[in-house]
Design a protein around this motif. Structure first.
Motif, PDB file in Angstrom:
ATOM      1  N   GLU A  12     -48.536  -4.056  27.289  1.00  0.00           N
ATOM      2  CA  GLU A  12     -47.466  -3.313  26.624  1.00  0.00           C
ATOM      3  C   GLU A  12     -47.424  -3.633  25.132  1.00  0.00           C
ATOM      4  OE1 GLU A  12     -42.595  -2.785  26.837  1.00  0.00           O
ATOM      5  OE2 GLU A  12     -43.673  -3.713  28.513  1.00  0.00           O
ATOM      6  N   ARG A  13     -47.554  -4.899  24.789  1.00  0.00           N
ATOM      7  CA  ARG A  13     -47.523  -5.271  23.367  1.00  0.00           C
ATOM      8  C   ARG A  13     -48.688  -4.626  22.619  1.00  0.00           C
ATOM      9  NH1 ARG A  13     -48.979 -10.185  20.194  1.00  0.00           N
ATOM     10  NH2 ARG A  13     -49.673 -11.226  22.083  1.00  0.00           N
ATOM     11  N   THR A  23     -40.613   6.189  20.333  1.00  0.00           N
ATOM     12  CA  THR A  23     -39.161   5.990  20.328  1.00  0.00           C
ATOM     13  C   THR A  23     -38.791   4.938  21.374  1.00  0.00           C
ATOM     14  OG1 THR A  23     -38.789   7.688  22.017  1.00  0.00           O
ATOM     15  CG2 THR A  23     -38.835   8.417  19.698  1.00  0.00           C
ATOM     16  N   ASP A  24     -37.538   4.521  21.339  1.00  0.00           N
ATOM     17  CA  ASP A  24     -37.084   3.539  22.331  1.00  0.00           C
ATOM     18  C   ASP A  24     -37.227   4.092  23.743  1.00  0.00           C
ATOM     19  OD1 ASP A  24     -36.503   1.778  20.331  1.00  0.00           O
ATOM     20  OD2 ASP A  24     -34.335   2.174  20.322  1.00  0.00           O
ATOM     21  N   ALA A  25     -36.910   5.375  23.910  1.00  0.00           N
ATOM     22  CA  ALA A  25     -37.021   5.991  25.232  1.00  0.00           C
ATOM     23  C   ALA A  25     -38.483   6.031  25.694  1.00  0.00           C
ATOM     24  CB  ALA A  25     -36.444   7.401  25.211  1.00  0.00           C
ATOM     25  N   ALA A  26     -39.374   6.346  24.746  1.00  0.00           N
ATOM     26  CA  ALA A  26     -40.797   6.390  25.090  1.00  0.00           C
ATOM     27  C   ALA A  26     -41.318   4.996  25.448  1.00  0.00           C
ATOM     28  CB  ALA A  26     -41.588   6.967  23.919  1.00  0.00           C
ATOM     29  N   ARG A  27     -40.826   4.012  24.725  1.00  0.00           N
ATOM     30  CA  ARG A  27     -41.243   2.629  25.034  1.00  0.00           C
ATOM     31  C   ARG A  27     -40.794   2.223  26.439  1.00  0.00           C
ATOM     32  NH1 ARG A  27     -40.866  -1.407  19.829  1.00  0.00           N
ATOM     33  NH2 ARG A  27     -42.035  -0.112  18.359  1.00  0.00           N
ATOM     34  N   GLU A  28     -39.629   2.670  26.813  1.00  0.00           N
ATOM     35  CA  GLU A  28     -39.133   2.361  28.156  1.00  0.00           C
ATOM     36  C   GLU A  28     -40.018   3.000  29.217  1.00  0.00           C
ATOM     37  OE1 GLU A  28     -36.663   0.663  31.027  1.00  0.00           O
ATOM     38  OE2 GLU A  28     -36.769   0.303  28.864  1.00  0.00           O
ATOM     39  N   LEU A  29     -40.455   4.243  28.959  1.00  0.00           N
ATOM     40  CA  LEU A  29     -41.357   4.921  29.889  1.00  0.00           C
ATOM     41  C   LEU A  29     -42.694   4.188  29.980  1.00  0.00           C
ATOM     42  CD1 LEU A  29     -40.687   8.665  28.941  1.00  0.00           C
ATOM     43  CD2 LEU A  29     -40.061   7.520  31.085  1.00  0.00           C
ATOM     44  N   VAL A  30     -43.204   3.746  28.828  1.00  0.00           N
ATOM     45  CA  VAL A  30     -44.469   3.004  28.806  1.00  0.00           C
ATOM     46  C   VAL A  30     -44.333   1.699  29.586  1.00  0.00           C
ATOM     47  CG1 VAL A  30     -46.043   1.698  27.322  1.00  0.00           C
ATOM     48  CG2 VAL A  30     -45.344   4.013  26.674  1.00  0.00           C
TER      49      VAL A  30
END
Length: 347
Positions: A12-13, A23-30
């Motif tokens: 993830e990093r 975006t924050d939402a996209a990061r959550e999905l990832v």
């Protein structure tokens, strides 16, 4: 630390670093997708080798659980030794592809059938080469920094804990330090055990019970000032309740008081250990084999696992204090608790 935790954090990093526009939402999905499908994000040879190690590690632990009830002790030992040999072959294949999968190197050393001193020597060589690699090749790693990370990489909300749990090389190094400290304990090198374990405690965000190793070593060394100074520090860091329910702390305090001939407080401490720690009295009076730490302490599955681990790690100290076990056994409350535990769980 289990590879199912730190390898997805590493993937993830790496992904987020190469996609700064998320975006924050996209990061959550990832984050959720990597947890479910880590192989999809393993785009480098190193990432793929890490996942190969995770597979071998998982298979090893699954097989050890599967063969727990295999026939006689002799049959179990033969089956386990074959398993260790097979898994070591698989680990060495990974190391030949990528020597920087440090946990694979560490686990291969632990699984080798070598005498204690030879194994310890191999672990110390691995620790030294890993420390060199971290200092030369991992940006921001600083051996002298409070939590091993330089200030210049702790920016924009990134903490030392974030970096630690997502850097496999650092996790492998910490695992190696833990393995060395535990082997030092087992071979009566108590000061060395404490020193190596203290290095583990410097890391932020890394889940460890290395403080227990230090407490046991200090108890064996009859270092009252050092023991209670560390206990006070731990009380501030993790809280009084957590400390007072730690099998390592309660057992080490009992040993320390016994060895310094403070018998009334020692008896109270023994009863507290037996009452607070599920199975503590039983394992203390009935030493039982503990599955090797592969590569470090496993997370508990049963409510008595931590008590078993603490007593197992103190085994050399208890054996080296021949009056301790008979004294504990003579305490009626403790003996009764041990018998009740055995009946309740079928031991």
């Amino acid at each position: 630390m289990d590879p199912s935790v730190y390898i997805p954090a590493y993937l993830e990093r790496a992904y987020v670093a190469s996609h700064p526009e998320l975006t924050d939402a996209a990061r959550e999905l990832v984050h959720n997708d990597i947890s479910a499908n880590p192989h999809k994000y393993a785009q480098t040879e190193h990432a793929q080798a890490l996942l190969s190690y995770a597979g071998v590690h998982r298979h090893l632990l699954d097989e050890l659980r599967r063969i727990e009830d295999t026939g006689s002790d002799e049959e179990f030992e033969q089956t386990r030794n074959r398993l260790f040999d097979d898994m070591r072959d698989e680990l060495l294949k990974i190391v030949r592809v990528d020597a920087h999968v440090l946990d694979a190197q560490l686990l291969a050393i632990i699984l080798a059938d070598t005498p204690v001193d030879a194994c310890l020597g191999d672990l110390m060589k691995l620790e030294a080469t890993t420390a060199d690699y971290l200092q030369q090749s991992v940006p921001g790693f600083d051996m002298e920094a409070p939590h091993y990370w330089a200030n210049n990489v702790l920016a924009d909300g990134v903490t030392a804990a974030d970096l630690t749990v997502s850097e496999p090389a650092l996790i492998g190094w910490l695992h190696t330090l833990e393995a060395i400290s535990q082997l030092c304990m087992a071979s009566a090198r108590y000061r060395a055990a404490a020193n190596y374990a203290r290095r583990v405690l410097k890391a932020e965000g890394y889940p460890t019970r290395a403080a227990g190793t230090v407490l046991l070593a200090l108890a064996r060394l009859e270092d009252e000032d050092g023991f209670f100074a560390l206990a006070h520090q731990l009380e501030e860091e993790i809280g009084a309740d957590a400390l007072e329910n730690s099998p390592w702390y309660l057992l080490a305090r009992t040993i320390l008081l016994f060895k310094t001939n403070k018998m009334r407080p020692a008896t109270r401490a023994l009863r507290e250990f037996a009452n607070r720690c599920e199975g503590g009295a039983f394992f203390l009076l009935n030493p039982m084999y503990q599955t090797p730490y592969l590569p470090c302490r496993p997370e508990p599955r049963d409510p008595w696992d931590l008590s078993h681990q603490a007593v197992w790690e103190a085994d050399g100290i208890i054996s080296d204090t021949p009056d301790f076990a008979p004294w504990a056994n003579a305490c009626e409350d403790v003996s009764q608790l041990a018998q009740e535990f055995a009946r309740r769980y079928g031991f």
